[in-house]
Motif scaffolding. Sequence first.
Motif, PDB file in Angstrom:
ATOM      1  N   ASN A 167       0.838  -1.192   0.000  1.00 60.22           N
ATOM      2  CA  ASN A 167       0.000   0.000   0.000  1.00 60.22           C
ATOM      3  C   ASN A 167       0.881   1.254   0.000  1.00 60.22           C
ATOM      4  O   ASN A 167       1.730   1.425   0.885  1.00 60.22           O
ATOM      5  CB  ASN A 167      -0.906  -0.005   1.233  1.00 60.22           C
ATOM      6  CG  ASN A 167      -1.987   1.059   1.166  1.00 60.22           C
ATOM      7  OD1 ASN A 167      -1.739   2.197   0.787  1.00 60.22           O
ATOM      8  ND2 ASN A 167      -3.186   0.682   1.576  1.00 60.22           N
ATOM      9  N   PRO A 168       0.712   2.153  -0.978  1.00 62.76           N
ATOM     10  CA  PRO A 168       1.576   3.343  -1.052  1.00 62.76           C
ATOM     11  C   PRO A 168       1.357   4.329   0.087  1.00 62.76           C
ATOM     12  O   PRO A 168       2.159   5.252   0.236  1.00 62.76           O
ATOM     13  CB  PRO A 168       1.201   3.955  -2.402  1.00 62.76           C
ATOM     14  CG  PRO A 168      -0.179   3.456  -2.677  1.00 62.76           C
ATOM     15  CD  PRO A 168      -0.233   2.081  -2.096  1.00 62.76           C
ATOM     16  N   ARG A 169       0.343   4.118   0.893  1.00 64.61           N
ATOM     17  CA  ARG A 169       0.134   4.996   2.055  1.00 64.61           C
ATOM     18  C   ARG A 169       1.100   4.668   3.190  1.00 64.61           C
ATOM     19  O   ARG A 169       1.171   5.426   4.169  1.00 64.61           O
ATOM     20  CB  ARG A 169      -1.311   4.896   2.547  1.00 64.61           C
ATOM     21  CG  ARG A 169      -2.330   5.476   1.571  1.00 64.61           C
ATOM     22  CD  ARG A 169      -3.741   5.360   2.098  1.00 64.61           C
ATOM     23  NE  ARG A 169      -3.902   6.083   3.352  1.00 64.61           N
ATOM     24  CZ  ARG A 169      -5.014   6.047   4.086  1.00 64.61           C
ATOM     25  NH1 ARG A 169      -6.052   5.311   3.684  1.00 64.61           N
ATOM     26  NH2 ARG A 169      -5.097   6.735   5.212  1.00 64.61           N
ATOM     27  N   ILE A 170       1.839   3.589   3.078  1.00 69.93           N
ATOM     28  CA  ILE A 170       2.842   3.236   4.086  1.00 69.93           C
ATOM     29  C   ILE A 170       4.209   3.612   3.541  1.00 69.93           C
ATOM     30  O   ILE A 170       4.675   3.048   2.547  1.00 69.93           O
ATOM     31  CB  ILE A 170       2.810   1.745   4.429  1.00 69.93           C
ATOM     32  CG1 ILE A 170       1.411   1.325   4.882  1.00 69.93           C
ATOM     33  CG2 ILE A 170       3.843   1.433   5.515  1.00 69.93           C
ATOM     34  CD1 ILE A 170       1.287  -0.160   5.126  1.00 69.93           C
ATOM     35  N   LYS A 171       4.854   4.568   4.175  1.00 72.46           N
ATOM     36  CA  LYS A 171       6.192   4.995   3.786  1.00 72.46           C
ATOM     37  C   LYS A 171       7.207   4.256   4.653  1.00 72.46           C
ATOM     38  O   LYS A 171       7.106   4.268   5.885  1.00 72.46           O
ATOM     39  CB  LYS A 171       6.338   6.512   3.948  1.00 72.46           C
ATOM     40  CG  LYS A 171       5.315   7.307   3.129  1.00 72.46           C
ATOM     41  CD  LYS A 171       5.378   6.959   1.646  1.00 72.46           C
ATOM     42  CE  LYS A 171       4.357   7.702   0.826  1.00 72.46           C
ATOM     43  NZ  LYS A 171       4.368   7.304  -0.599  1.00 72.46           N
ATOM     44  N   LEU A 172       8.180   3.620   4.012  1.00 73.15           N
ATOM     45  CA  LEU A 172       9.121   2.767   4.718  1.00 73.15           C
ATOM     46  C   LEU A 172      10.391   3.528   5.099  1.00 73.15           C
ATOM     47  O   LEU A 172      10.920   4.308   4.301  1.00 73.15           O
ATOM     48  CB  LEU A 172       9.474   1.565   3.852  1.00 73.15           C
ATOM     49  CG  LEU A 172       8.288   0.687   3.433  1.00 73.15           C
ATOM     50  CD1 LEU A 172       8.768  -0.468   2.568  1.00 73.15           C
ATOM     51  CD2 LEU A 172       7.536   0.170   4.659  1.00 73.15           C
ATOM     52  N   PHE A 173      10.864   3.272   6.327  1.00 77.50           N
ATOM     53  CA  PHE A 173      12.065   3.913   6.837  1.00 77.50           C
ATOM     54  C   PHE A 173      12.960   2.852   7.468  1.00 77.50           C
ATOM     55  O   PHE A 173      12.479   1.842   7.993  1.00 77.50           O
ATOM     56  CB  PHE A 173      11.709   4.982   7.873  1.00 77.50           C
ATOM     57  CG  PHE A 173      10.972   6.158   7.292  1.00 77.50           C
ATOM     58  CD1 PHE A 173      11.656   7.277   6.860  1.00 77.50           C
ATOM     59  CD2 PHE A 173       9.590   6.126   7.152  1.00 77.50           C
ATOM     60  CE1 PHE A 173      10.984   8.353   6.310  1.00 77.50           C
ATOM     61  CE2 PHE A 173       8.896   7.197   6.594  1.00 77.50           C
ATOM     62  CZ  PHE A 173       9.600   8.317   6.175  1.00 77.50           C
ATOM     63  N   GLU A 174      14.260   3.086   7.429  1.00 73.17           N
ATOM     64  CA  GLU A 174      15.209   2.093   7.925  1.00 73.17           C
ATOM     65  C   GLU A 174      15.194   1.997   9.442  1.00 73.17           C
ATOM     66  O   GLU A 174      15.516   0.945  10.001  1.00 73.17           O
ATOM     67  CB  GLU A 174      16.618   2.410   7.438  1.00 73.17           C
ATOM     68  CG  GLU A 174      16.810   2.211   5.937  1.00 73.17           C
ATOM     69  CD  GLU A 174      18.249   2.389   5.526  1.00 73.17           C
ATOM     70  OE1 GLU A 174      19.101   2.637   6.410  1.00 73.17           O
ATOM     71  OE2 GLU A 174      18.540   2.269   4.319  1.00 73.17           O
ATOM     72  N   THR A 175      14.869   3.095  10.129  1.00 72.80           N
ATOM     73  CA  THR A 175      14.894   3.088  11.591  1.00 72.80           C
ATOM     74  C   THR A 175      13.620   3.713  12.145  1.00 72.80           C
ATOM     75  O   THR A 175      12.940   4.501  11.464  1.00 72.80           O
ATOM     76  CB  THR A 175      16.097   3.865  12.147  1.00 72.80           C
ATOM     77  OG1 THR A 175      15.928   5.263  11.856  1.00 72.80           O
ATOM     78  CG2 THR A 175      17.402   3.360  11.562  1.00 72.80           C
ATOM     79  N   PHE A 176      13.311   3.383  13.376  1.00 72.07           N
ATOM     80  CA  PHE A 176      12.190   3.980  14.091  1.00 72.07           C
ATOM     81  C   PHE A 176      12.408   5.481  14.246  1.00 72.07           C
ATOM     82  O   PHE A 176      11.476   6.280  14.087  1.00 72.07           O
ATOM     83  CB  PHE A 176      12.064   3.302  15.456  1.00 72.07           C
ATOM     84  CG  PHE A 176      10.946   3.816  16.320  1.00 72.07           C
ATOM     85  CD1 PHE A 176       9.636   3.791  15.881  1.00 72.07           C
ATOM     86  CD2 PHE A 176      11.224   4.307  17.583  1.00 72.07           C
ATOM     87  CE1 PHE A 176       8.595   4.247  16.691  1.00 72.07           C
ATOM     88  CE2 PHE A 176      10.202   4.760  18.399  1.00 72.07           C
ATOM     89  CZ  PHE A 176       8.889   4.732  17.955  1.00 72.07           C
TER      90      PHE A 176
END
Length: 263
Positions: A167-176
């Motif tokens: 889902n493109p509404r979830i942006k992924l990041f490497e860290t919290f």
Amino acid sequence: MIRTFALAAAATAAFVTGGFAADLPDLNGREIVVATENTYPPLQFIDPTTGGAGGWEYDAIIEIEKRLNLIVDFENTSWDAMMPAIAAGQYDIAMNGITIRDDRKETVDFSDSYLTSQMRMIVAAEETRFDDAASFAADPDLLAAAQPGTTPFYVTVYDVLDGDEANPRIKLFETFGAALQALRSGDVDLVLSDSTAANGVVAASDGALKLVGEPLGTEDFGFIFPKGSDLVGPVNAALAEMRADGTLEALNKKWFLDYKMGQ
């Protein structure tokens, strides 16, 4: 580079009962390496005022070290690398607020649960467009941040949105920490975290962040080990003793009630 953190050792001193208990196994000064990401206050983090590492999990591991007669070194690693590295035997234990899940048990062993938490929604303090999971999901313009492969990611996918992991509404990041920074800067509108870390983050935000909505389920945390590790039994025995003698309760009070991390 393997590093032992003095801040964590000093913080633990108040809980140490002295040496290792007679009814626990004596591991004879065995040297082990414990991996962590240092991104989940108050479980483990880098104190911005001192540059040293500390937190609930540091205190707990160092207490276990003393009770079992171990020598512990801590090594910082990323979440993405942590589970495969443990599965490959590169570290002896990992601590990172890791949810005990059956799918993860296929590649690593878990300790008994040392903490139970619930998933919470972290938003900017001025947020008024939504106040629960349903109202967030109903607005297609709202974005969530998450680390791929984590429990917050899967809860965002399956309990907040539509079950589509792409889902493109979830942006992924490497860290919290990077996800929280995106929330603070307005690049995303929601970050999920277990209540342990969420409460610590909000308390440390000087009013910039808040929690909304009801908890989104319950999760148990455990330390992870390579499959078949002979450390699981001794660590579980130490945790059971720490629960019985009030040490775990004292750590909870110190880190969840008394502690406010500087920002």
